[in-house]
Write an enzyme that holds these catalytic residues in place. Structure first.
Site, PDB file in Angstrom:
ATOM      1  N   TYR A  64       4.972   0.520 -11.916  1.00 25.11           N
ATOM      2  CA  TYR A  64       6.002   0.109 -10.962  1.00 25.11           C
ATOM      3  C   TYR A  64       6.754   1.340 -10.461  1.00 25.11           C
ATOM      4  O   TYR A  64       7.077   2.234 -11.245  1.00 25.11           O
ATOM      5  CB  TYR A  64       7.003  -0.840 -11.623  1.00 25.11           C
ATOM      6  N   GLU A  66       9.594   1.376  -7.734  1.00 30.58           N
ATOM      7  CA  GLU A  66      10.585   1.072  -6.696  1.00 30.58           C
ATOM      8  C   GLU A  66      11.336   2.335  -6.283  1.00 30.58           C
ATOM      9  O   GLU A  66      11.752   3.127  -7.129  1.00 30.58           O
ATOM     10  CB  GLU A  66      11.569   0.021  -7.194  1.00 30.58           C
ATOM     11  N   ASP A 210       2.050  -0.613  18.274  1.00 29.58           N
ATOM     12  CA  ASP A 210       1.283  -1.224  17.186  1.00 29.58           C
ATOM     13  C   ASP A 210      -0.172  -0.821  17.382  1.00 29.58           C
ATOM     14  O   ASP A 210      -0.873  -1.361  18.235  1.00 29.58           O
ATOM     15  CB  ASP A 210       1.440  -2.741  17.220  1.00 29.58           C
ATOM     16  N   THR A 236      -1.911  -0.770  10.467  1.00 31.08           N
ATOM     17  CA  THR A 236      -2.572  -1.048   9.206  1.00 31.08           C
ATOM     18  C   THR A 236      -3.400   0.182   8.847  1.00 31.08           C
ATOM     19  O   THR A 236      -3.586   1.086   9.664  1.00 31.08           O
ATOM     20  CB  THR A 236      -3.480  -2.281   9.309  1.00 31.08           C
ATOM     21  N   LYS A 239      -9.204  -1.565   9.167  1.00 32.90           N
ATOM     22  CA  LYS A 239      -9.785  -1.630  10.506  1.00 32.90           C
ATOM     23  C   LYS A 239     -10.516  -0.309  10.838  1.00 32.90           C
ATOM     24  O   LYS A 239     -11.295   0.171  10.026  1.00 32.90           O
ATOM     25  CB  LYS A 239      -8.715  -1.982  11.535  1.00 32.90           C
ATOM     26  N   ARG A 245      -6.529  -2.252   2.410  1.00 31.57           N
ATOM     27  CA  ARG A 245      -5.675  -3.211   3.101  1.00 31.57           C
ATOM     28  C   ARG A 245      -4.212  -2.870   2.832  1.00 31.57           C
ATOM     29  O   ARG A 245      -3.609  -3.308   1.871  1.00 31.57           O
ATOM     30  CB  ARG A 245      -5.995  -4.632   2.624  1.00 31.57           C
TER      31      ARG A 245
END
Length: 430
Positions: A64, A66, A210, A236, A239, A245
């Site tokens: 983790y 954060e 975008d 992203t 693609k 992803r």
């Protein structure tokens, strides 16, 4: 020339998974075979390298983190901070931008972070209408962005399928939106970032590019970059970019703090460190000379495929393509897009049914299909193969209209034979 052998997934590739959960392991194996044996033409899909695939499954999954490098809320970040800094540095270098945030979980959360950074609920935002090729998160009504903000949409001309910048300017000056989005999910033509930037400046709006679909083409020099023009860039990392992803936000330095605060703590907690690592690998791969060859080959293949489809009487939105994507209206073929897509799938040709501009049919049963060339290019197919691909699509659509399952089965065999000669990256047995 000797062709490489057909792919057969190795039985030992997932031994722990097979031992712990045979049912799930069997599904993974079936998906490996499906991805290996079919012609994947969905423009948002691709194949990642074995290195990206490995990075996605490392022990970084266990940690983790954060916060941001050097400013975490958990200890034990000695390695994680370096991983994220590496991904950030590579993103900035590849795209030539001041700032990069590699933590967004996916494209839609990344776009939502832009809203959080620059707008308040109820503010006006502007983007391309979804039926015209835009994205849900550009203020479309069924999205949270269209419910929490006041979305106004522009489109394309019915006669050309191209953006009418006079209409965009008129709408922007009338509505004075906080944000203007350019880009989308079904746009076959080059995006004129400079024209959008001029309109945004005149309207006093923040311009958001975008580039989720075309990030790999931009990185490879096969599409103009929005970096000199847009305030913020959302993308992203899969693609055309051929990464995992995930997503990134790129911005000018003046917007860096607002973007970072919007991502964390504004929208999400700990980043997915295994994805961050895979992003770093993909960005490293995209900086290699071979990636430029791939990006230009994607466009060359798409143009060759478009020409071959036009020669067979297909109606292509805007008359062709400048990038990786082709949107076709099957109305002249008298076959709805959904029926065609499902028939082509049975023939081993994977596409998605899609609305076309000014489509009289409903979105879940539209007139068109959307196809693209990233996946087949990653497998090594060239312009010399595009006439064959167009022929298969033509035969498949005709078979769909006639209900000829035997014809679809015949195409399926031909597709499998060609795919066997071009093993998929990341899936080849070792």
């Amino acid at each position: 020339m000797t062709q490489p052998p057909a792919h057969q997934p190795a039985a030992h590739q997932h031994p722990a998974l097979a031992a712990a959960d045979p049912e799930l392991a069997a599904l993974v194996g079936a998906e490996e075979r499906l991805q290996a044996d079919t012609l994947r033409l969905i423009p948002s899909e691709n194949y990642v390298s074995a290195a990206v695939l490995e990075a996605s499954g490392t022990v970084l999954q266990n940690k983790y983190s954060e916060g941001y490098p050097g400013r975490r809320y958990y200890e034990g970040q000695q390695n994680i901070d370096q991983v994220e800094r590496l991904a950030v540095a590579r993103a900035k270098a590849l795209f030539g931008t001041d700032h990069a945030n590699v933590q967004p979980y996916s494209g839609s959360p990344a776009n939502l972070a832009v809203y959080l950074a620059f707008a308040e609920p109820g503010d006006t935002v502007m983007g391309m209408a979804l039926p015209m090729g835009g994205h849900l998160t550009h203020g479309w009504g069924v999205s949270a962005t269209g419910r929490w903000f006041r979305g106004v949409q522009y489109g394309v001309r019915e006669d050309t399928g191209l953006v009418d910048f006079d209409a965009v300017r008129e709408l922007a000056l009338k509505e004075r939106p906080k944000l203007i989005f350019c880009g989308g999910t079904a746009l076959p033509r080059t995006i004129d970032f400079a024209a959008f930037a001029e309109i945004a400046r005149e309207a006093g709006s923040v311009l958001v590019a975008d580039i989720a679909h075309i990030a790999g083409l931009i990185a490879g020099g096969a599409h103009p970059s929005p970096v000199p023009h847009a305030d913020v860039i959302s993308t992203t990392t899969h693609k055309t970019l051929r990464g995992p992803r995930g997503a990134m936000l790129l911005a000018r330095e003046e917007h860096a703090k607002a973007i970072d605060k919007a991502v964390f703590p504004g929208l999400q907690g700990g980043p997915h460190n295994q994805t961050t690592a895979a992003i770093a690998v993909a960005l490293h791969e995209a900086a290699q000379p071979s990636f430029r060859d791939y990006a230009h080959a994607v466009v060359a293949n798409a143009r060759a495929l478009a020409d071959a489809l036009l020669a067979r009487g297909f109606d292509l939105v805007s008359g062709g393509t400048d990038n990786h994507l082709i949107l076709m209206d099957l109305t002249p073929k008298n076959v709805p897009g959904k029926i065609a897509a499902k028939a082509l799938d049975r023939a081993g040709i994977v596409v998605n049914y899609n609305t076309v501009p000014y489509d009289p049919r409903k979105p879940f049963d539209p007139s068109g299909i959307r196809i693209g060339t990233p996946s087949l290019t990653s497998r090594g197919l060239t312009t010399a193969h595009m006439d064959t691909v167009a022929e298969w699509i033509d035969r498949g659509v005709r078979a769909a209209g006639a209900g000829d399952e035997d014809a679809l089965l015949k195409i399926r065999g031909e597709v499998g034979e060609l795919m066997g000669a071009f093993p998929a990256p990341g899936l080849t047995a070792t």
